[in-house]
Design a protein around this motif. Sequence first.
Motif, PDB file in Angstrom:
ATOM      1  N   TYR A 163       0.834  -1.202   0.000  1.00 48.64           N
ATOM      2  CA  TYR A 163       0.000   0.000   0.000  1.00 48.64           C
ATOM      3  C   TYR A 163       0.872   1.257   0.000  1.00 48.64           C
ATOM      4  N   CYS A 164       1.942   1.244   0.774  1.00 49.02           N
ATOM      5  CA  CYS A 164       2.828   2.418   0.799  1.00 49.02           C
ATOM      6  C   CYS A 164       3.647   2.532  -0.478  1.00 49.02           C
ATOM      7  N   GLN A 165       3.982   1.411  -1.093  1.00 45.03           N
ATOM      8  CA  GLN A 165       4.693   1.462  -2.366  1.00 45.03           C
ATOM      9  C   GLN A 165       3.805   2.036  -3.461  1.00 45.03           C
ATOM     10  N   ARG A 166       2.565   1.608  -3.499  1.00 43.80           N
ATOM     11  CA  ARG A 166       1.651   2.011  -4.569  1.00 43.80           C
ATOM     12  C   ARG A 166       0.942   3.330  -4.278  1.00 43.80           C
ATOM     13  N   HIS A 167       0.917   3.734  -3.002  1.00 42.63           N
ATOM     14  CA  HIS A 167       0.257   4.979  -2.605  1.00 42.63           C
ATOM     15  C   HIS A 167       1.140   5.763  -1.630  1.00 42.63           C
ATOM     16  N   PRO A 168       2.357   6.111  -2.025  1.00 39.03           N
ATOM     17  CA  PRO A 168       3.264   6.785  -1.089  1.00 39.03           C
ATOM     18  C   PRO A 168       2.792   8.167  -0.672  1.00 39.03           C
ATOM     19  N   ASP A 169       1.870   8.740  -1.436  1.00 31.44           N
ATOM     20  CA  ASP A 169       1.330  10.043  -1.091  1.00 31.44           C
ATOM     21  C   ASP A 169       0.280   9.964   0.018  1.00 31.44           C
ATOM     22  N   MET A 170      -0.048   8.736   0.462  1.00 34.41           N
ATOM     23  CA  MET A 170      -1.124   8.556   1.431  1.00 34.41           C
ATOM     24  C   MET A 170      -0.636   8.301   2.850  1.00 34.41           C
ATOM     25  N   LEU A 210       9.104  -7.074  -3.319  1.00 39.22           N
ATOM     26  CA  LEU A 210      10.511  -7.194  -3.714  1.00 39.22           C
ATOM     27  C   LEU A 210      10.688  -6.738  -5.163  1.00 39.22           C
ATOM     28  N   ARG A 211       9.869  -7.260  -6.036  1.00 40.30           N
ATOM     29  CA  ARG A 211       9.968  -6.896  -7.456  1.00 40.30           C
ATOM     30  C   ARG A 211       9.664  -5.414  -7.667  1.00 40.30           C
ATOM     31  N   PHE A 212       8.772  -4.858  -6.862  1.00 36.12           N
ATOM     32  CA  PHE A 212       8.437  -3.438  -7.005  1.00 36.12           C
ATOM     33  C   PHE A 212       9.684  -2.566  -6.853  1.00 36.12           C
ATOM     34  N   VAL A 213      10.494  -2.850  -5.838  1.00 34.59           N
ATOM     35  CA  VAL A 213      11.712  -2.060  -5.628  1.00 34.59           C
ATOM     36  C   VAL A 213      12.741  -2.358  -6.706  1.00 34.59           C
ATOM     37  N   GLU A 214      12.854  -3.617  -7.116  1.00 32.78           N
ATOM     38  CA  GLU A 214      13.804  -3.982  -8.171  1.00 32.78           C
ATOM     39  C   GLU A 214      13.521  -3.232  -9.464  1.00 32.78           C
ATOM     40  N   GLN A 215      12.255  -3.012  -9.766  1.00 33.03           N
ATOM     41  CA  GLN A 215      11.859  -2.410 -11.037  1.00 33.03           C
ATOM     42  C   GLN A 215      11.561  -0.915 -10.942  1.00 33.03           C
ATOM     43  N   ALA A 216      11.696  -0.337  -9.771  1.00 36.72           N
ATOM     44  CA  ALA A 216      11.332   1.072  -9.571  1.00 36.72           C
ATOM     45  C   ALA A 216      12.274   1.994 -10.351  1.00 36.72           C
ATOM     46  N   ASP A 217      11.699   2.975 -11.035  1.00 37.18           N
ATOM     47  CA  ASP A 217      12.515   3.985 -11.710  1.00 37.18           C
ATOM     48  C   ASP A 217      12.877   5.087 -10.715  1.00 37.18           C
ATOM     49  N   GLN A 222      12.098   8.142  -5.606  1.00 38.16           N
ATOM     50  CA  GLN A 222      12.013   9.416  -4.889  1.00 38.16           C
ATOM     51  C   GLN A 222      10.724   9.496  -4.080  1.00 38.16           C
ATOM     52  N   LYS A 223       9.642   9.000  -4.623  1.00 42.87           N
ATOM     53  CA  LYS A 223       8.380   8.984  -3.880  1.00 42.87           C
ATOM     54  C   LYS A 223       8.470   8.051  -2.676  1.00 42.87           C
ATOM     55  N   HIS A 247      15.143  -5.346   2.586  1.00 38.16           N
ATOM     56  CA  HIS A 247      16.064  -4.376   3.187  1.00 38.16           C
ATOM     57  C   HIS A 247      17.280  -4.154   2.295  1.00 38.16           C
ATOM     58  N   GLN A 248      17.815  -5.211   1.730  1.00 39.61           N
ATOM     59  CA  GLN A 248      18.970  -5.093   0.841  1.00 39.61           C
ATOM     60  C   GLN A 248      18.612  -4.308  -0.425  1.00 39.61           C
ATOM     61  N   LEU A 249      17.439  -4.587  -0.975  1.00 40.96           N
ATOM     62  CA  LEU A 249      17.000  -3.865  -2.167  1.00 40.96           C
ATOM     63  C   LEU A 249      16.780  -2.384  -1.879  1.00 40.96           C
ATOM     64  N   MET A 250      16.216  -2.090  -0.729  1.00 40.70           N
ATOM     65  CA  MET A 250      15.984  -0.690  -0.347  1.00 40.70           C
ATOM     66  C   MET A 250      17.324   0.035  -0.195  1.00 40.70           C
ATOM     67  N   ARG A 251      18.288  -0.589   0.413  1.00 41.10           N
ATOM     68  CA  ARG A 251      19.602   0.034   0.574  1.00 41.10           C
ATOM     69  C   ARG A 251      20.243   0.301  -0.782  1.00 41.10           C
ATOM     70  N   SER A 252      20.143  -0.670  -1.693  1.00 42.70           N
ATOM     71  CA  SER A 252      20.724  -0.492  -3.025  1.00 42.70           C
ATOM     72  C   SER A 252      20.054   0.651  -3.774  1.00 42.70           C
ATOM     73  N   ALA A 253      18.760   0.845  -3.505  1.00 48.50           N
ATOM     74  CA  ALA A 253      18.013   1.921  -4.169  1.00 48.50           C
ATOM     75  C   ALA A 253      18.137   3.250  -3.427  1.00 48.50           C
ATOM     76  N   ARG A 254      18.905   3.266  -2.335  1.00 48.83           N
ATOM     77  CA  ARG A 254      19.092   4.464  -1.507  1.00 48.83           C
ATOM     78  C   ARG A 254      17.755   4.973  -0.942  1.00 48.83           C
ATOM     79  N   ILE A 255      16.932   4.018  -0.534  1.00 46.97           N
ATOM     80  CA  ILE A 255      15.672   4.319   0.168  1.00 46.97           C
ATOM     81  C   ILE A 255      15.875   3.898   1.617  1.00 46.97           C
ATOM     82  N   HIS A 256      15.918   4.863   2.509  1.00 47.28           N
ATOM     83  CA  HIS A 256      16.231   4.545   3.902  1.00 47.28           C
ATOM     84  C   HIS A 256      15.121   3.724   4.544  1.00 47.28           C
ATOM     85  N   ASP A 257      15.518   2.665   5.243  1.00 47.50           N
ATOM     86  CA  ASP A 257      14.579   1.876   6.016  1.00 47.50           C
ATOM     87  C   ASP A 257      15.290   1.344   7.254  1.00 47.50           C
TER      88      ASP A 257
END
Length: 288
Positions: A163-170, A210-217, A222-223, A247-257
């Motif tokens: 839900y947060c991946q698909r609706h980060p503005d919420m 997992l795939r969502f972060v792998e494929q995120a542009d 940024q969102k 967690h590893q994918l988020m770190r690689s994408a420079r998304i803090h978690d």
Amino acid sequence: MKRIRLFLLTCAVLCWGGLPSMAGRIVTDTVKSQILSADVPCNVYLPDGFGKNDSQRYPVIYLLHGLSDDYRAWRDRGRMQDVVDELIGSGECVPVVIIMPNAGGPDTHNTWNGYFNMPGWSYEDFFFQEFLPAIEEKYRVVGDKEHRAVMGLSMGGGGSTVYCQRHPDMFSSCYAMSAWLDNERNEVGPGGKKDKRYYVAEAVKEHSALRFVEQADDATKQKLRTVKWFFDCGDDDFLFDQSVRLHQLMRSARIHDELRVRNGVHNWEYWHQALRMALPFASRNFGK
């Protein structure tokens, strides 16, 4: 000696009676859904003092249950009210409205479970188009990203994340406990024929966090950085590898978690304790 004991007992009673009560209450409500063609129940935690000031608005947390449970699970099995009352009373959590929607039941082969859209069960559409607007209007929450959080366990942990991946503005934050984030290896189900358990397992695979972060542009990443993320999973949980991988994918994408690994398995003892970290985490991130 009897007088001393009586004196001590009297002091204890007076001291206890003099402590301020911070007990909230839980009410059961129903939202009528045209999308699901059903009346969908939910439990709602209301903090102490709710309703005494018509102008007061509260932040809101959506607390999601897992596969084979329902909207009563956090109240009955997770004993959430004890934790919330204690944390609000100590100042570790701000007074907050907590919504526990229904998205399943124990007979997973014959009862719809899940927070995503699937054939015959468009739950995500219901949640954002019908449930969230209706419940937030009724219970006088602030109703913006900065004052809205989502968290949950297992299926609900995966639902919170997606839900947060698909609706980060919420949402301002997500706290995922023992999260079911993918089903590529059939970690849960599907169990043969195309029954309702099959469809929820396929939906989790289709909505892989997992795939969502792998494929995120870059724009999507940024969102995602506007959400505060926390993943909490026991070291002996059968879904442990998924939380570590995300967690590893988020770190690689420079998304803090944040990732916490504690001693434990996939059970209510673990999630009851997780709630003691989850609520202060959401509270700290309200208004940011």
